[in-house]
Write an enzyme that holds these catalytic residues in place. Structure first.
Site, PDB file in Angstrom:
ATOM      1  N   HIS A  28       0.986  -1.048   0.217  1.00  7.92           N
ATOM      2  CA  HIS A  28       0.020  -0.365  -0.131  1.00  7.92           C
ATOM      3  C   HIS A  28       0.865   1.082  -0.003  1.00  7.92           C
ATOM      4  O   HIS A  28       0.232   1.929  -0.492  1.00  7.92           O
ATOM      5  CB  HIS A  28      -1.149  -0.159   1.717  1.00  7.92           C
ATOM      6  N   LYS A  52     -16.476  -6.736   6.032  1.00  7.05           N
ATOM      7  CA  LYS A  52     -14.985  -7.522   5.396  1.00  7.05           C
ATOM      8  C   LYS A  52     -14.617  -7.921   6.707  1.00  7.05           C
ATOM      9  O   LYS A  52     -14.313  -7.980   7.198  1.00  7.05           O
ATOM     10  CB  LYS A  52     -14.614  -6.232   5.350  1.00  7.05           C
ATOM     11  N   ARG A 105      -2.504  -6.236  -8.681  1.00  5.40           N
ATOM     12  CA  ARG A 105      -1.054  -6.782  -8.129  1.00  5.40           C
ATOM     13  C   ARG A 105      -1.155  -8.319  -9.541  1.00  5.40           C
ATOM     14  O   ARG A 105      -1.131  -8.161 -10.135  1.00  5.40           O
ATOM     15  CB  ARG A 105      -1.109  -7.811  -6.868  1.00  5.40           C
ATOM     16  N   SER A 143      -2.382  -7.633   3.126  1.00  3.60           N
ATOM     17  CA  SER A 143      -3.001  -7.680   4.346  1.00  3.60           C
ATOM     18  C   SER A 143      -3.153  -8.968   4.896  1.00  3.60           C
ATOM     19  O   SER A 143      -3.131  -9.326   5.784  1.00  3.60           O
ATOM     20  CB  SER A 143      -4.301  -6.408   4.835  1.00  3.60           C
TER      21      SER A 143
HETATM   22  P1  ADP Z   1      -9.768  -3.111  -0.570  1.00  2.49           P
HETATM   23  O1  ADP Z   1     -11.120  -4.090   0.262  1.00  2.49           O
HETATM   24  O2  ADP Z   1     -10.649  -2.203  -0.864  1.00  2.49           O
HETATM   25  O3  ADP Z   1      -9.192  -4.245  -1.385  1.00  2.49           O
HETATM   26  P2  ADP Z   1      -7.090  -3.216  -0.267  1.00  2.49           P
HETATM   27  O4  ADP Z   1      -6.407  -2.471   1.401  1.00  2.49           O
HETATM   28  O5  ADP Z   1      -7.050  -4.964   0.098  1.00  2.49           O
HETATM   29  O6  ADP Z   1      -8.477  -2.733  -0.079  1.00  2.49           O
HETATM   30  O7  ADP Z   1      -6.780  -2.828  -0.995  1.00  2.49           O
HETATM   31  C1  ADP Z   1      -6.673  -1.915  -1.469  1.00  2.49           C
HETATM   32  C2  ADP Z   1      -5.722  -0.850  -2.309  1.00  2.49           C
HETATM   33  O8  ADP Z   1      -4.285  -1.880  -2.502  1.00  2.49           O
HETATM   34  C3  ADP Z   1      -6.307  -1.855  -3.511  1.00  2.49           C
HETATM   35  O9  ADP Z   1      -6.314  -1.382  -5.459  1.00  2.49           O
HETATM   36  C4  ADP Z   1      -5.599  -3.141  -3.609  1.00  2.49           C
HETATM   37  O10 ADP Z   1      -5.932  -4.222  -5.370  1.00  2.49           O
HETATM   38  C5  ADP Z   1      -4.151  -2.787  -4.086  1.00  2.49           C
HETATM   39  N1  ADP Z   1      -3.407  -3.432  -3.139  1.00  2.49           N
HETATM   40  C6  ADP Z   1      -3.167  -4.105  -1.925  1.00  2.49           C
HETATM   41  N2  ADP Z   1      -1.760  -4.284  -1.522  1.00  2.49           N
HETATM   42  C7  ADP Z   1      -1.074  -3.854  -2.402  1.00  2.49           C
HETATM   43  C8  ADP Z   1       0.441  -4.231  -3.591  1.00  2.49           C
HETATM   44  N3  ADP Z   1       1.131  -5.336  -2.674  1.00  2.49           N
HETATM   45  N4  ADP Z   1       0.672  -3.504  -4.265  1.00  2.49           N
HETATM   46  C9  ADP Z   1      -0.016  -2.944  -4.549  1.00  2.49           C
HETATM   47  N5  ADP Z   1      -1.476  -3.036  -4.568  1.00  2.49           N
HETATM   48  C10 ADP Z   1      -1.820  -3.560  -3.624  1.00  2.49           C
END
Ligand code: ADP
Length: 172
Positions: A28, A52, A105, A143
């Site tokens: 992130h 969630k 990803r 996460s």
């Molecule tokens: P959501 O529930 O909205 O998917 P996340 O916190 O899982 O929330 O992810 C938020 C955003 O960050 C999403 O667009 C996800 O694809 C991106 N994201 C999560 N982990 C990574 C990573 N390791 N590298 C790049 N983008 C990421």
């Protein structure tokens, strides 16, 4: 135009980067570092989505994001962290944002992101979604996996900050 603020005669571009951030990972952070350079002001938006069943409360998630992104403010970037339980595009419009950033990803992210972008575009055509590809280093970081590794007493510090790792160890 409704989605851009005017500042000193030039378009002042506000972007939002929404997510659950349960908790924020180095993946992130890498997206935040890149997104903040593409807009005049970035709002990292922590979704208050109880469906969630996040491990951390929305207040904790905001605090962890604030902590991990503080260095960017010190570098002079304009960034803030907010939470919302509202529809993403409505929140974006209220904030005067014209861009929504998402990270991509693996191919497995594509289907969900594709549908969400399409629906958001119908709801609010003036807001553009921009995808930033995850770097090789953080391609596999999520996460969910970080929580799983922590539960099994694995080393999570390659994937999250020391502060997040400490919070995770206490919570799990
Ligand atoms: P959501 O529930 O909205 O998917 P996340 O916190 O899982 O929330 O992810 C938020 C955003 O960050 C999403 O667009 C996800 O694809 C991106 N994201 C999560 N982990 C990574 C990573 N390791 N590298 C790049 N983008 C990421």
């Amino acid at each position: 135009m409704a989605t851009t603020n005017e500042k000193k005669g030039a378009a002042y571009r506000i972007g939002i980067y929404p997510g659950t951030f349960d908790p924020i990972t180095k993946g992130h952070i890498h997206i935040i570092k890149r997104a903040v350079k593409l807009v005049d002001h970035l709002i990292v938006t922590v979704a208050d989505n109880s469906n969630k069943s996040p491990l951390f409360s929305v207040e904790e998630r905001v605090e962890l994001v604030e902590n991990d992104s503080a260095f960017l403010k010190q570098e002079g970037f304009s960034l803030e962290v907010k939470s919302t339980d509202d529809l993403l595009v409505r929140f974006a419009r209220e904030q005067g944002a014209s861009v929504v950033f998402r990270g991509l990803r693996a191919v497995s992210d594509f289907e969900y992101e594709f549908q969400m972008t399409g629906m958001n575009a119908q709801l609010e055509p003036s807001i553009e979604t921009l995808f930033l590809m995850a770097s090789d280093k953080y391609q596999y970081v999520s996460s969910a996996f970080v929580k799983e590794i922590c539960r099994l007493n694995g080393d999570i510090e390659p994937f999250v900050s020391k502060n997040v790792a400490d919070h995770l160890k206490k919570a799990l």
